[in-house]
Structures are given as structure tokens and as C-alpha cells.
Design an enzyme around this catalytic site. Structure first.
Site, PDB file in Angstrom:
ATOM      1  CG  ASP A 145      -5.569   7.889   4.235  1.00 19.52           C
ATOM      2  OD1 ASP A 145      -6.503   8.492   3.667  1.00 19.52           O
ATOM      3  OD2 ASP A 145      -5.751   6.904   4.982  1.00 19.52           O
ATOM      4  CD  GLU A 148      -6.806   5.183   2.197  1.00 18.84           C
ATOM      5  OE1 GLU A 148      -7.759   5.333   2.968  1.00 18.84           O
ATOM      6  OE2 GLU A 148      -5.656   4.894   2.592  1.00 18.84           O
ATOM      7  CE  LYS A 197      -3.360   2.568   2.856  1.00 16.84           C
ATOM      8  NZ  LYS A 197      -4.223   2.589   4.052  1.00 16.84           N
ATOM      9  CG  ASP A 233      -1.987   5.204   4.681  1.00 20.53           C
ATOM     10  OD1 ASP A 233      -1.830   4.205   5.405  1.00 20.53           O
ATOM     11  OD2 ASP A 233      -3.073   5.488   4.127  1.00 20.53           O
ATOM     12  NE  ARG A 286     -10.949  -1.201   3.969  1.00 19.54           N
ATOM     13  CZ  ARG A 286     -11.537  -1.363   5.145  1.00 19.54           C
ATOM     14  NH1 ARG A 286     -12.659  -2.055   5.245  1.00 19.54           N
ATOM     15  NH2 ARG A 286     -11.010  -0.866   6.246  1.00 19.54           N
ATOM     16  CE  LYS A 291      -6.648   8.858   7.666  1.00 19.74           C
ATOM     17  NZ  LYS A 291      -7.231   7.732   8.412  1.00 19.74           N
ATOM     18  CG  ASP A 334      -9.935   7.524   6.365  1.00 18.62           C
ATOM     19  OD1 ASP A 334      -8.875   7.478   5.712  1.00 18.62           O
ATOM     20  OD2 ASP A 334      -9.984   7.751   7.601  1.00 18.62           O
TER      21      ASP A 334
HETATM   22  N1  BES Z   1      -4.372   4.618   6.684  1.00 23.94           N
HETATM   23  C1  BES Z   1      -5.498   4.349   7.499  1.00 23.94           C
HETATM   24  C2  BES Z   1      -5.202   3.365   8.621  1.00 23.94           C
HETATM   25  C3  BES Z   1      -4.216   3.802   9.693  1.00 23.94           C
HETATM   26  C4  BES Z   1      -4.676   4.338  10.875  1.00 23.94           C
HETATM   27  C5  BES Z   1      -2.878   3.595   9.527  1.00 23.94           C
HETATM   28  C6  BES Z   1      -3.769   4.700  11.853  1.00 23.94           C
HETATM   29  C7  BES Z   1      -1.973   3.970  10.500  1.00 23.94           C
HETATM   30  C8  BES Z   1      -2.416   4.505  11.677  1.00 23.94           C
HETATM   31  C9  BES Z   1      -6.632   3.759   6.664  1.00 23.94           C
HETATM   32  O1  BES Z   1      -6.685   4.146   5.342  1.00 23.94           O
HETATM   33  C10 BES Z   1      -7.916   4.164   7.305  1.00 23.94           C
HETATM   34  O2  BES Z   1      -8.146   5.338   7.395  1.00 23.94           O
HETATM   35  N2  BES Z   1      -8.712   3.212   7.736  1.00 23.94           N
HETATM   36  C11 BES Z   1      -9.953   3.488   8.375  1.00 23.94           C
HETATM   37  C12 BES Z   1     -10.960   2.486   7.860  1.00 23.94           C
HETATM   38  C13 BES Z   1     -12.385   2.780   8.261  1.00 23.94           C
HETATM   39  C14 BES Z   1     -12.858   4.070   7.604  1.00 23.94           C
HETATM   40  C15 BES Z   1     -13.251   1.624   7.855  1.00 23.94           C
HETATM   41  C16 BES Z   1      -9.759   3.314   9.875  1.00 23.94           C
HETATM   42  O3  BES Z   1      -9.022   2.425  10.282  1.00 23.94           O
HETATM   43  O4  BES Z   1     -10.327   4.095  10.621  1.00 23.94           O
HETATM   44 ZN    ZN Z   2      -4.833   4.712   4.476  1.00 29.32          ZN
HETATM   45 ZN    ZN Z   3      -7.758   5.982   5.031  1.00 25.33          ZN
END
Ligand code: BES
Ligand code: ZN
Ligand code: ZN
Length: 482
Positions: free
Chosen positions: A250, A329, A245, A268, A331, A257, A327
Site C-alpha cells: 500500500d 483503498e 484485506k 497491509d 475499504r 503516503k 489511500d
Molecule cells: N493500510 C492503511 C492503514 C494502516 C495504517 C495500516 C497504519 C497499518 C498501519 C490504510 O489503507 C490507510 O492508508 N488508511 C488511511 C485512511 C485515510 C486516508 C482515510 C489512514 O488510516 O490514514
Molecule cells: Zn491499506
Molecule cells: Zn491505504
């Protein structure tokens, strides 16, 4: 970094300084020459003690094993680089796994020499210390110097690769764009043996119908890149494909966010940098395994043409995805990249991603999670990876979790209907894009916790950690013997 082993007693080696490991608070070992000072200073063998008169740095280590040796070497280097010396000597320390102990010793020194200071006016530009290892060992046991030297060289390469990944992850988002990642990948191909690099732009992505990847990238002024690095040695025994990834930023997209959560999201891209560093390591270690890295480089931003919650995307595989949160994204990018990666016909397919905050909540910030369908592969990876000293835990899928990513609109939803088990539902989303013949050949590594630190621990300093580069290189190195 220069590390040599000399077939001499430690006292017969000349060096500006000496490092002595105090193992499990054993202050009675023959290497210890400053017991009187210890009494005055109340030093009990924990932490470090600088005996300036004798020019010895004592470093406490918990056990005589590779993981403790790595941390000891890191602490030794970090303390000595500040001094005005050109190098130091150290005896040999090992348990029954002699090779791993020498690999770990070298890794500790190289990890200790890492610093990301390019944006500081007052740089501490420490010079590299020259290290001499004596063949005299802590346990008085003899060993093969040539094999130990090979292990030291291996350790230098492995930790160098982790440091390389850290540099990329630490680089700021205004500089490190998807194009920059592509340029770095091309440089790796230029500077290493048997590595090729293909860069694909938006046109290719649309020809390939990688619409989920494209949707995530669309609102950014920095266009996406699909990067394919391959290391092809002569007569490889296996083919391993890594998918990384590579979100160079992000912001969350329209499901923006909150500010506190956006901070650190330059990290990210950690999965992509890890995969790139692994390719470089495979070449430098001259592994007899074909290794590929497929990197999905994009920036998740907002704008008038941003993709939206409620959109439905048709992925490269033909499966449709309902977007319920922009967010989630990573996946989406990975769904298309994993589909592309399976065309390479891998024996093992590993994706690496800072995928979910839920993973950090679930397993803590020190540990990466391993997911997949094959217990054999998951636990084999865990067993080997743990020799690197990094922490991994297996999270198991189950049938009921699958219901949580069902969509009324499309084949699957990019967001689960429950907060619970968020790391697993993200893993299961990816599993949808793994074809039947690869179901048991795939594992997913969620490195969201340990990839980037705001507070240092062990030999992991502030910022990027390079996790899981070393673990994956240990894994590839072990595979070659199978
Ligand atoms: N890049 C983030 C995940 C992340 C969070 C990485 C903290 C490192 C530290 C990812 O893209 C994300 O935002 N995931 C969301 C998914 C949710 C919206 C289903 C999350 O984990 O809140
Ligand atoms: Zn991310
Ligand atoms: Zn994200």
C-alpha cells in the site's frame, strides 16, 4: 514440534535441561532447587534465571493462568534454543481451565520457535527442541493425560497457523505479489484435507463488476487476484466466511503516503494471510464448521493509469463510491469482496483488515478493534478471542457518524469529512455493503495496530504477529460447541 506428556514425576524423566515456572514470585515451591544462587544473583522470581550447574531455567510468570503460561513457555523456548541441548522437560501447570492451559503451553513453545531469517547471511538455524511434560503438577492436582495431550496438539496447530501467517506477512513485497498469494492458497488446498481453492483474475473481476477492487489494483504491474478458499467438512453445523484485506503493498496510490508511513506497508496483506491461515487451521483441527476465506489481493500503486481522487466507482453491489483519497483503498477492495462473500450465505461473516491508522491512534498498537451491528456477536467474539491472550476492544457505531461519509457526488464517500473516529467511519463505510439479512451476522476486525510490530512485546516478536489467527481459531472452536 514434538511435545509429549509422560506419566512420571519430573525427577524421573531424563532430559538435557529442565524448565521451572516461578509463579507469582513464589520462590518456596518444591520445584525450586537453586534458592542459594537466587540470593547471590538477587533473583526475585521475575524474568528468567539460568542455573547452569543444575541445568534448570527458571522463568517467572505472573499468575497460574493460560495467558501467563503461554508467555512463560515462549520465554523458556527463546532462552533455551540458544543452548547446545536437544530438549528439555517441564512439570504441568494449570488453573481450573486445564484445557486452555495446555493449549497455551504448546502455543508458547511454538511461537517461541518462530524466526524469519531467510534474508540473513548469518542465520541462527536453531534445531527444534524436544519437549517432555511431566504429569507431576505444580498444584499436585491430578488431570487426564489424554485430554491434556489433545490440548497440546491443538495448541501446536493453532500456533503453527499463526507462524504460517507471519511468514507470508514478513515476506517482502517484491516477492509476495497477489499472484504469489494465489499460489500459496492453491498449495494450502493441495496439502490439507477438504480444502478447495478458486483463483479469479482481472477478467472475472470485471465480469463481476468489482470495479472498486479493480480501480485500486489498476496502476500496479502486478495484477490483482480474488482468492476463494473453502473448507467443507462432512455435516458442518455452521458456515463462517472470513474476508481478508490483501494489499501486498500500500503506497497510498496518488494520495501517496509520506516515506515514513509507507514503510511496513508490506504488512497491509495481514488480514488475507490471517484468513488463509484460519482455513488451514480449521482443516488441521478437523472442525465441524464450514469455513470460507475470500481474499482481495492487490497492490495500491501510482502510475499514469492510477485511479484518482475525484473518481466515482460503481461497486459490485451497484452502490457508487466517491474516491476522495486513494489511500483509503482497503475499504474499496473489501466493499467488493464483502458483497461477493455474502453470496455464500454465511451464518457469520468476519472481515479482517489493517484498515486504518486511526484505529492505532484510538486503541493503541497492542489492540485490535471489533465493530459491527450486533452487540451479542461483538461481545461473544471478544469473550472467546481474549482467551487467546490477544487484546480486543469493541468500538460502537452511532447514527451521527454515518453523516461523515456522506457524498455530494455518489452514494457514499471513501473518506470521512472529519479526522475524528476514523476507525469507526471506515467500519461504517463497510457496513454500507452489508445487506439487511447479514447486518447482525457481520463483524469487522481492524488489526492495523498489532498486525505488524517494529518493537516486540510479550510473545510477539519484531515483524508480523499472526494476529488474529489464534483468536479466530479459538472462536471457531468455541462455535462448534454451540
Ligand atoms: N493500510 C492503511 C492503514 C494502516 C495504517 C495500516 C497504519 C497499518 C498501519 C490504510 O489503507 C490507510 O492508508 N488508511 C488511511 C485512511 C485515510 C486516508 C482515510 C489512514 O488510516 O490514514
Ligand atoms: Zn491499506
Ligand atoms: Zn491505504
Amino acid at each position: 514440534m514434538q511435545i509429549d506428556i509422560l506419566d512420571k514425576e519430573i525427577d524421573n524423566i531424563s532430559a538435557d535441561f529442565e524448565v521451572v515456572f516461578v509463579v507469582n514470585k513464589n520462590l518456596k515451591h518444591e520445584f525450586i532447587k537453586d534458592s542459594k544462587l537466587f540470593k547471590i544473583a538477587n533473583y526475585n522470581g521475575e524474568g528468567v534465571f539460568l542455573a547452569l550447574e543444575n541445568k534448570i531455567l527458571y522463568v517467572g510468570i505472573n499468575k497460574l493462568d493460560s495467558n501467563s503460561i503461554r508467555l512463560g513457555a515462549f520465554n523458556a523456548y527463546k532462552n533455551l534454543e540458544k543452548l547446545n541441548i536437544s530438549g528439555f522437560k517441564i512439570a504441568s501447570y494449570f488453573d481450573t481451565n486445564i484445557k486452555d492451559c495446555f493449549v497455551a503451553l504448546a502455543e508458547g513453545f511454538v511461537l517461541g520457535s518462530y524466526d524469519f531469517n531467510k534474508y540473513k547471511s548469518n542465520k541462527k538455524n536453531y534445531k527444534n527442541l524436544k519437549i517432555t511434560v511431566s504429569s507431576q503438577s505444580y498444584t499436585k492436582e491430578k488431570f487426564c493425560i489424554e485430554t491434556a495431550m489433545q490440548s497440546i496438539n491443538k495448541g501446536i496447530i493453532i500456533a503453527y497457523c499463526a507462524n504460517f501467517a507471519k511468514d507470508g506477512v514478513n515476506e517482502i513485497p517484491q516477492i509476495y505479489t497477489p499472484k504469489m498469494m494465489a499460489k500459496q492458497a492453491q498449495n494450502i488446498a493441495k496439502n490439507n484435507l477438504n480444502i478447495e481453492c478458486q483463483i479469479y483474475d482481472e477478467k472475472f473481476l470485471s465480469q463481476e463488476k468489482m470495479n472498486a477492487f479493480l480501480a485500486v489494483s489498476r496502476a500496479s504491474t502486478n495484477p490483482p487476484r480474488l482468492i476463494h478458499l473453502s473448507y467443507k467438512p462432512k455435516k458442518p453445523t455452521k458456515r463462517v466466511v472470513f474476508v481478508g484485506k490483501g494489499l501486498t503493498y500500500d503506497s497510498g496510490g496518488l494520495s501517496l503516503k509520506p516515506s515514513d508511513y509507507m514503510l511496513t506497508m508490506k504488512s497491509d496483506k495481514s488480514g488475507a494471510l490471517a484468513a488463509m491461515a484460519i482455513i488451514e487451521g480449521a482443516s488441521k483441527l478437523n472442525l465441524k464448521i464450514e469455513v470460507h476465506a475470500v481474499l482481495g489481493a492487490a497492490e495500491n500503486m501510482i502510475g499514469a493509469n492510477a485511479y484518482k481522487p475525484d473518481d466515482v466507482l460503481i461497486t459490485r453491489s451497484g452502490k457508487s463510491v466517491e474516491v476522495r483519497n486513494t489511500d483509503a483503498e482497503g475499504r474499496l477492495v473489501l466493499a467488493d469482496c464483502l458483497d461477493f462473500a455474502q453470496d455464500l450465505n454465511p451464518d457469520i461473516l468476519i472481515d479482517i483488515a489493517t484498515l486504518t491508522g486511526a484505529c492505532v491512534v484510538g486503541v493503541g498498537e497492542f489492540t485490535s478493534a471489533i465493530m459491527g451491528n450486533s452487540d451479542d456477536l461483538k461481545y461473544y467474539f471478544k469473550k472467546i478471542a481474549q482467551r487467546s491472550g490477544d487484546y480486543f476492544t469493541v468500538l460502537d457505531f452511532n447514527e451521527y457518524l454515518k453523516d461523515l461519509i456522506k457524498s455530494n457526488m455518489a452514494d457514499v464517500s471513501n473518506t470521512a469529512s472529519s479526522r475524528y473516529g476514523g476507525a469507526l467511519t471506515a467500519g461504517l463505510f463497510l457496513e454500507n455493503f452489508i445487506k439487511d439479512e447479514y447486518k447482525d451476522k457481520w463483524i469487522h476486525l481492524d488489526i492495523a495496530g498489532p498486525a505488524y510490530l517494529e518493537k516486540s512485546w510479550g510473545y510477539n516478536t519484531f515483524g508480523a504477529t499472526g494476529i488474529p489467527v489464534r483468536a479466530c481459531l479459538y472462536f471457531l472452536d468455541a462455535l462448534k460447541d454451540n
